[in-house]
Design a protein around this motif. Structure first.
Motif, PDB file in Angstrom:
ATOM      1  N   SER A  83       0.832  -1.200   0.000  1.00 12.44           N
ATOM      2  CA  SER A  83       0.000   0.000   0.000  1.00 12.44           C
ATOM      3  C   SER A  83       0.867   1.251   0.000  1.00 12.44           C
ATOM      4  CB  SER A  83      -0.925  -0.004   1.215  1.00 12.44           C
ATOM      5  OG  SER A  83      -1.687   1.181   1.279  1.00 12.44           O
ATOM      6  N   SER A  84       1.954   1.226   0.780  1.00 15.47           N
ATOM      7  CA  SER A  84       2.868   2.370   0.826  1.00 15.47           C
ATOM      8  C   SER A  84       3.535   2.594  -0.530  1.00 15.47           C
ATOM      9  CB  SER A  84       3.943   2.140   1.900  1.00 15.47           C
ATOM     10  OG  SER A  84       3.362   2.037   3.179  1.00 15.47           O
ATOM     11  N   LYS A  85       3.907   1.490  -1.202  1.00 19.45           N
ATOM     12  CA  LYS A  85       4.531   1.612  -2.519  1.00 19.45           C
ATOM     13  C   LYS A  85       3.572   2.221  -3.537  1.00 19.45           C
ATOM     14  CE  LYS A  85       7.153  -1.683  -4.090  1.00 19.45           C
ATOM     15  NZ  LYS A  85       7.626  -3.017  -4.512  1.00 19.45           N
ATOM     16  N   LYS A  86       2.313   1.771  -3.511  1.00 22.37           N
ATOM     17  CA  LYS A  86       1.321   2.330  -4.426  1.00 22.37           C
ATOM     18  C   LYS A  86       1.094   3.813  -4.136  1.00 22.37           C
ATOM     19  CE  LYS A  86      -1.342  -1.865  -5.462  1.00 22.37           C
ATOM     20  NZ  LYS A  86      -2.671  -2.514  -5.353  1.00 22.37           N
ATOM     21  N   MET A  87       1.061   4.147  -2.849  1.00 21.06           N
ATOM     22  CA  MET A  87       0.856   5.541  -2.474  1.00 21.06           C
ATOM     23  C   MET A  87       1.995   6.409  -2.990  1.00 21.06           C
ATOM     24  SD  MET A  87      -1.247   7.605  -0.930  1.00 21.06           S
ATOM     25  CE  MET A  87      -2.240   6.659   0.231  1.00 21.06           C
ATOM     26  N   GLN A  88       3.225   5.905  -2.921  1.00 23.83           N
ATOM     27  CA  GLN A  88       4.384   6.649  -3.435  1.00 23.83           C
ATOM     28  C   GLN A  88       4.282   6.836  -4.943  1.00 23.83           C
ATOM     29  OE1 GLN A  88       7.992   4.765  -2.204  1.00 23.83           O
ATOM     30  NE2 GLN A  88       7.884   5.537  -0.115  1.00 23.83           N
ATOM     31  N   GLU A  89       3.780   5.819  -5.638  1.00 18.50           N
ATOM     32  CA  GLU A  89       3.691   5.895  -7.096  1.00 18.50           C
ATOM     33  C   GLU A  89       2.730   6.990  -7.563  1.00 18.50           C
ATOM     34  OE1 GLU A  89       2.592   1.982  -8.208  1.00 18.50           O
ATOM     35  OE2 GLU A  89       4.561   1.093  -7.786  1.00 18.50           O
ATOM     36  N   VAL A  90       1.684   7.241  -6.789  1.00 23.52           N
ATOM     37  CA  VAL A  90       0.699   8.255  -7.198  1.00 23.52           C
ATOM     38  C   VAL A  90       0.988   9.629  -6.591  1.00 23.52           C
ATOM     39  CG1 VAL A  90      -1.103   6.529  -7.516  1.00 23.52           C
ATOM     40  CG2 VAL A  90      -0.923   7.707  -5.326  1.00 23.52           C
ATOM     41  N   GLN A  91       2.061   9.740  -5.801  1.00 14.23           N
ATOM     42  CA  GLN A  91       2.389  11.022  -5.174  1.00 14.23           C
ATOM     43  C   GLN A  91       2.522  12.157  -6.189  1.00 14.23           C
ATOM     44  OE1 GLN A  91       2.707  12.370  -2.107  1.00 14.23           O
ATOM     45  NE2 GLN A  91       1.955  10.501  -1.145  1.00 14.23           N
ATOM     46  N   PRO A  92       3.230  11.954  -7.331  1.00 16.75           N
ATOM     47  CA  PRO A  92       3.347  13.053  -8.304  1.00 16.75           C
ATOM     48  C   PRO A  92       1.986  13.538  -8.813  1.00 16.75           C
ATOM     49  CG  PRO A  92       4.960  11.339  -8.788  1.00 16.75           C
ATOM     50  CD  PRO A  92       4.053  10.795  -7.739  1.00 16.75           C
ATOM     51  N   LYS A  93       1.081  12.596  -9.099  1.00 14.33           N
ATOM     52  CA  LYS A  93      -0.243  12.982  -9.575  1.00 14.33           C
ATOM     53  C   LYS A  93      -1.049  13.671  -8.477  1.00 14.33           C
ATOM     54  CE  LYS A  93      -0.595   9.409 -13.135  1.00 14.33           C
ATOM     55  NZ  LYS A  93      -1.360   8.243 -13.647  1.00 14.33           N
ATOM     56  N   MET A  94      -0.849  13.246  -7.227  1.00 14.41           N
ATOM     57  CA  MET A  94      -1.529  13.886  -6.112  1.00 14.41           C
ATOM     58  C   MET A  94      -1.072  15.331  -5.964  1.00 14.41           C
ATOM     59  SD  MET A  94      -1.485  10.742  -3.328  1.00 14.41           S
ATOM     60  CE  MET A  94      -2.197  11.714  -2.013  1.00 14.41           C
ATOM     61  N   LYS A  95       0.228  15.559  -6.161  1.00 14.08           N
ATOM     62  CA  LYS A  95       0.756  16.922  -6.084  1.00 14.08           C
ATOM     63  C   LYS A  95       0.218  17.791  -7.219  1.00 14.08           C
ATOM     64  CE  LYS A  95       5.018  15.776  -3.619  1.00 14.08           C
ATOM     65  NZ  LYS A  95       6.509  15.723  -3.672  1.00 14.08           N
ATOM     66  N   GLU A  96       0.048  17.175  -8.386  1.00 17.16           N
ATOM     67  CA  GLU A  96      -0.535  17.911  -9.518  1.00 17.16           C
ATOM     68  C   GLU A  96      -1.965  18.358  -9.204  1.00 17.16           C
ATOM     69  OE1 GLU A  96      -0.291  15.513 -12.992  1.00 17.16           O
ATOM     70  OE2 GLU A  96       1.907  15.478 -13.038  1.00 17.16           O
ATOM     71  N   LEU A  97      -2.723  17.463  -8.592  1.00 17.77           N
ATOM     72  CA  LEU A  97      -4.094  17.813  -8.219  1.00 17.77           C
ATOM     73  C   LEU A  97      -4.116  18.910  -7.162  1.00 17.77           C
ATOM     74  CD1 LEU A  97      -5.925  14.344  -8.064  1.00 17.77           C
ATOM     75  CD2 LEU A  97      -6.179  16.141  -9.779  1.00 17.77           C
ATOM     76  N   GLN A  98      -3.184  18.837  -6.209  1.00 17.65           N
ATOM     77  CA  GLN A  98      -3.113  19.871  -5.171  1.00 17.65           C
ATOM     78  C   GLN A  98      -2.812  21.230  -5.773  1.00 17.65           C
ATOM     79  OE1 GLN A  98      -0.172  18.322  -2.481  1.00 17.65           O
ATOM     80  NE2 GLN A  98      -1.581  16.850  -1.544  1.00 17.65           N
ATOM     81  N   ALA A  99      -1.913  21.238  -6.767  1.00 20.85           N
ATOM     82  CA  ALA A  99      -1.582  22.505  -7.439  1.00 20.85           C
ATOM     83  C   ALA A  99      -2.752  22.993  -8.291  1.00 20.85           C
ATOM     84  CB  ALA A  99      -0.336  22.327  -8.299  1.00 20.85           C
ATOM     85  N   LYS A 100      -3.439  22.048  -8.950  1.00 23.15           N
ATOM     86  CA  LYS A 100      -4.559  22.403  -9.828  1.00 23.15           C
ATOM     87  C   LYS A 100      -5.727  22.981  -9.040  1.00 23.15           C
ATOM     88  CE  LYS A 100      -7.708  20.322 -13.237  1.00 23.15           C
ATOM     89  NZ  LYS A 100      -8.064  19.048 -13.941  1.00 23.15           N
ATOM     90  N   TYR A 101      -5.972  22.414  -7.860  1.00 26.41           N
ATOM     91  CA  TYR A 101      -7.096  22.869  -7.043  1.00 26.41           C
ATOM     92  C   TYR A 101      -6.573  23.527  -5.761  1.00 26.41           C
ATOM     93  CZ  TYR A 101      -9.790  19.842 -10.155  1.00 26.41           C
ATOM     94  OH  TYR A 101     -10.356  19.254 -11.268  1.00 26.41           O
ATOM     95  N   SER A 102      -5.706  24.496  -5.929  1.00 27.77           N
ATOM     96  CA  SER A 102      -5.097  25.166  -4.775  1.00 27.77           C
ATOM     97  C   SER A 102      -6.057  26.124  -4.074  1.00 27.77           C
ATOM     98  CB  SER A 102      -3.847  25.937  -5.217  1.00 27.77           C
ATOM     99  OG  SER A 102      -4.174  26.879  -6.231  1.00 27.77           O
TER     100      SER A 102
END
Length: 256
Positions: A83-102
């Motif tokens: 689960s931790s590995k999967k979470m790390q893999e999507v971290q870049p996309k999560m950051k993109e969403l955070q920037a998109k919906y700031s």
């Protein structure tokens, strides 16, 4: 959501730890009353004593029980690590969403939550998958800690020695070994790739060394054995040598 889950875990861990604090350092026996004593601490003490009688020393009993516990929770640990590995893999996309919906307005944040949930579902990431295994392990691990400490306070149990180290007395050598192996655990696990977790690579080993120097050597022995098992788990699951090869290949390609 992740912060809330970790807050819940912290509160539950504190509750479990404090549930036995009123009797911490007190003798333990089959007559000890209370749910914590009857269903967690005394069963662990009994198992340690069984293997100690079978193998000849409490040191070997502690080592065997530690390995058994780690193997018993191995499926949960693997699930947590994946689960931790999967979470790390999507971290870049999560950051993109955070920037998109700031923006902090309600409509934007609602859209952000919807897309974040969709991202996690598509990636097969479940925040609870990484937290629940830890929650299930807590009573066992904290109970083991209490079991050893209370055995040390019970005259009927003579913990003896491990090599040349009396298990009933603090051992700086075992404490330092426990801290050093904890550092290796973190170096071979997901924390090494997570900037937010890297601070733990230095704090956790120091904390273990500090506690280990003040506690009976039986507890650092438990940490040493448990951490060795964790290192083996990390090597099998994460295969850090493959990661190093990938990084070398990427760096070489970039230079060309």
């Amino acid at each position: 959501m992740k912060k809330r889950l970790w807050m819940v875990l912290t509160l539950v861990s504190a509750a479990l730890l404090l549930s036995g604090c009123s009797e911490f350092g007190q003798p333990i026996s089959a007559e000890s009353k209370g749910f914590w004593n009857e269903f967690i601490v005394w069963p662990l003490v009994s198992v340690i004593k069984f293997f100690a009688d079978l193998l000849g020393t409490y040191a070997l009993g502690i080592i065997v029980v530690t390995i058994i516990i780690r193997l018993a929770i191995l499926p949960l640990t693997i699930k947590q690590i994946k689960s931790s590995k999967k979470m790390q893999e999507v971290q870049p996309k999560m950051k993109e969403l955070q920037a998109k919906y700031s923006s902090k307005d309600a409509a934007t944040q609602q859209k952000y939550q919807q897309e974040m949930m969709a991202l996690m579902q598509n990636a097969g990431v479940n925040p609870l998958a990484g937290c629940l295994p830890v929650l299930i392990q807590m009573p066992i691990l904290i109970g083991f800690y209490h079991a050893i400490s209370r055995m040390n306070a019970t005259p009927a149990f003579d913990l003896g020695t491990f090599l040349i180290f009396p298990l009933a007395e603090p051992s700086p050598v075992l404490a330092i070994c426990a801290g050093a192996i904890q550092f290796v655990v973190l170096m071979t696990g997901p924390a090494v790739d997570n900037p937010q977790m890297k601070i733990m690579m230095y704090i956790m080993p120091l904390m273990i060394i500090g506690f280990g120097m003040a506690l009976p050597a039986a507890l650092p022995l438990y940490w040493v054995v448990g951490n060795i098992v964790s290192v083996i788990q990390n090597l099998v699951i994460y295969k850090p040598w493959n990661k190093n090869k990938t990084e070398a290949t990427t760096t070489g390609g970039a230079k060309k």
